[in-house]
Design an enzyme around this catalytic site. Structure first.
Site, PDB file in Angstrom:
ATOM      1  N   HIS A  25       0.840  -1.211   0.000  1.00 61.74           N
ATOM      2  CA  HIS A  25       0.000   0.000   0.000  1.00 61.74           C
ATOM      3  C   HIS A  25       0.876   1.263   0.000  1.00 61.74           C
ATOM      4  O   HIS A  25       0.575   2.231  -0.686  1.00 61.74           O
ATOM      5  CB  HIS A  25      -0.928   0.003   1.224  1.00 61.74           C
ATOM      6  CG  HIS A  25      -2.019  -1.011   1.117  1.00 61.74           C
ATOM      7  ND1 HIS A  25      -3.348  -0.677   1.049  1.00 61.74           N
ATOM      8  CD2 HIS A  25      -1.982  -2.378   1.042  1.00 61.74           C
ATOM      9  CE1 HIS A  25      -4.079  -1.779   0.945  1.00 61.74           C
ATOM     10  NE2 HIS A  25      -3.269  -2.814   0.944  1.00 61.74           N
ATOM     11  N   ASP A 124      -6.054   5.781   2.692  1.00 62.01           N
ATOM     12  CA  ASP A 124      -6.229   4.419   2.178  1.00 62.01           C
ATOM     13  C   ASP A 124      -7.669   3.979   2.385  1.00 62.01           C
ATOM     14  O   ASP A 124      -8.255   4.203   3.442  1.00 62.01           O
ATOM     15  CB  ASP A 124      -5.285   3.476   2.937  1.00 62.01           C
ATOM     16  CG  ASP A 124      -5.027   2.186   2.195  1.00 62.01           C
ATOM     17  OD1 ASP A 124      -6.009   1.475   1.891  1.00 62.01           O
ATOM     18  OD2 ASP A 124      -3.855   1.871   1.929  1.00 62.01           O
TER      19      ASP A 124
END
Length: 453
Positions: A25, A124
């Site tokens: 990520h 995120d």
């Protein structure tokens, strides 16, 4: 505030970026950070000290004034010392504890936002609660999806259109994958707080940046727009800068240089997935039977490291000799994919690896494991740039299937077709990624303008 986006950028937006604590990520967040910085944005990338320690090495000197790393300290929990404030090397049973600790750091994140006073937060999608932290201070927030549109639209359809079949038959799950997914969703639902819920039914339109391109996923992006109020904005493939001056890699690069063009297979299953002993044996013997050259990254979980000779079938390393290299440490994936000798990539089909392989024009032999990987594999098969090593009904892989697939894609006509299609898609993708990022930067500027009016 800048209102125009050019090649060199005129925006001076201050943006806090807040990824989940996994390399898979952080890496795409860093890619977007660099591309926005190229367009004049001032970036503050926020993560735990242990993650930032490795991230800083991936930021070239030219971004010294435009990308700043901001430490977020998690609360101290007895079972989660600071070296576990990352998914890298985290024992699987502590995954939920790490998520909980990150959410407990909410007051620290709030303080960071108060001090920096950014114009925008990019968070995120796994951290839905972060949007509320930003909104409490009237800071506009947009999410960044670090996976593809096919996968996200598949799950959205599952949630929003109960019982309605996904309209694209190329993207599907096999029975054993459906069982695994069901178990994962059940566990995830038990662990979920109200703050985590994905707001797909927002009353107002929101922006979601997504690490993909219309070149490869246009129909899935359009379907996502139909399914939700999200304005899905592609930012291109999240491929990091190629670093070619690392002396540690020279022995491997020299070895690759001794092989014929497109003759070598790169084998890697990502930084956080580890093969079972049984799978490792089948991959090893499949590579041996195939007679192809290969570089195989065979990692072990932290604390469970083994001597390669003990982990691999008896006599394997002697039998393959100079035909292969087996590494039990970090490998320079981008350098390997960029090398003229590398002709195929046996991959778990994590999204970053898929995008990197397409970027460098290397066809994929898909061996997906879990999460979004099976659907990523089906997408690239649908695109005509991959073949899949199919598991049996019990989810097991077999050496004969691996060897046959490799021989087909290295020596047979199917391999030529894959390579031609991959070259075409790679060229199209690389020529449009700058335009897509320009459009995304423009969307962010407009979003901030509207939000502050």
């Amino acid at each position: 505030m800048g209102t125009q986006v050019t090649e060199h950028g005129t925006s001076n937006l201050r943006v806090v970026m807040f990824p989940w604590l996994a390399y898979g990520h952080i890496s795409p967040f860093l890619y977007v950070a660099k591309k926005l910085a190229d367009r004049g944005f001032l970036i503050y990338l926020c993560s735990t000290p242990i993650n930032l320690k490795s991230t800083i090495k991936k930021i070239p000197e030219k971004y010294a004034d435009s990308i700043h790393l901001i430490e977020l300290h998690l609360p101290e929990l007895p079972e989660l010392p600071p070296h576990y404030h990352t998914t890298n090397g985290l024992p699987p049973h502590l995954n939920h504890t790490l998520q909980k600790a990150l959410k407990m750091s909410r007051p620290n994140l709030s303080k960071i936002l108060k001090n920096l006073k950014p114009d925008l937060m990019i968070y995120d999608v796994l951290q839905q609660w972060a949007e509320r932290v930003a909104n409490e201070q009237s800071i506009p927030a947009v999410r960044l999806l670090t996976f593809g549109a096919a996968v996200f639209s598949y799950f959205c359809n599952l949630v929003k259109n109960l019982g309605v079949e996904f309209p694209f038959p190329g993207i599907y799950l096999r029975k054993i994958e459906q069982v695994k997914l069901g178990e994962m969703l059940e566990k995830s639902a038990k662990d979920q707080d109200p703050d985590d819920e994905e707001r797909l039914v927002d009353e107002y339109e929101q922006i979601a940046l997504i690490c993909t391109s219309r070149t490869i996923e246009a129909k899935y992006i359009d379907f996502l727009l139909e399914l939700s109020n999200l304005k899905v904005v592609p930012v291109g493939p999240p491929v990091q800068d190629l670093i070619t001056n690392d002396a540690d890699d020279m022995e491997l690069i020299d070895w690759l240089g001794s092989k014929d063009e497109n003759s070598t297979v790169f084998v890697s299953f990502g930084s956080e997935y580890f093969l079972s002993k049984e799978d490792m044996e089948e991959v090893a013997l499949g590579l041996e039977l195939s007679n192809v050259n290969f570089v195989w990254v065979a990692r072990f979980p932290k604390g469970e490291e083994q001597n390669l000779e003990d982990a691999l079938p008896k006599g394997f390393l002697e039998r393959i000799g100079e035909r292969g290299r087996v590494l039990d440490k970090f490998a320079p994936q981008l350098r390997i994919l960029n090398h003229t000798s590398t002709g195929r990539f046996i991959s778990h089909c994590g999204w970053n690896s898929v995008m990197e392989s397409i970027h460098f024009g290397v066809p994929i032999v898909a061996m997906p494991m879990h999460l979004d990987q099976p659907m990523n594999a089906r997408l690239i098969v649908e695109l005509g740039v991959a073949v899949e090593i199919v598991r049996d009904d019990d989810g097991k892989i077999h050496r004969e299937e691996i060897a046959k697939t490799l021989k087909d894609v290295i020596t047979e006509r199917i391999g030529e077709n894959l390579r031609a299609k991959m070259r075409e898609i790679s060229k199209n993708l690389n020529s449009t990624s700058g335009e897509e990022m320009d459009a995304a930067a423009h969307e962010l500027i407009q979003f901030c303008k509207i939000s502050t009016n």
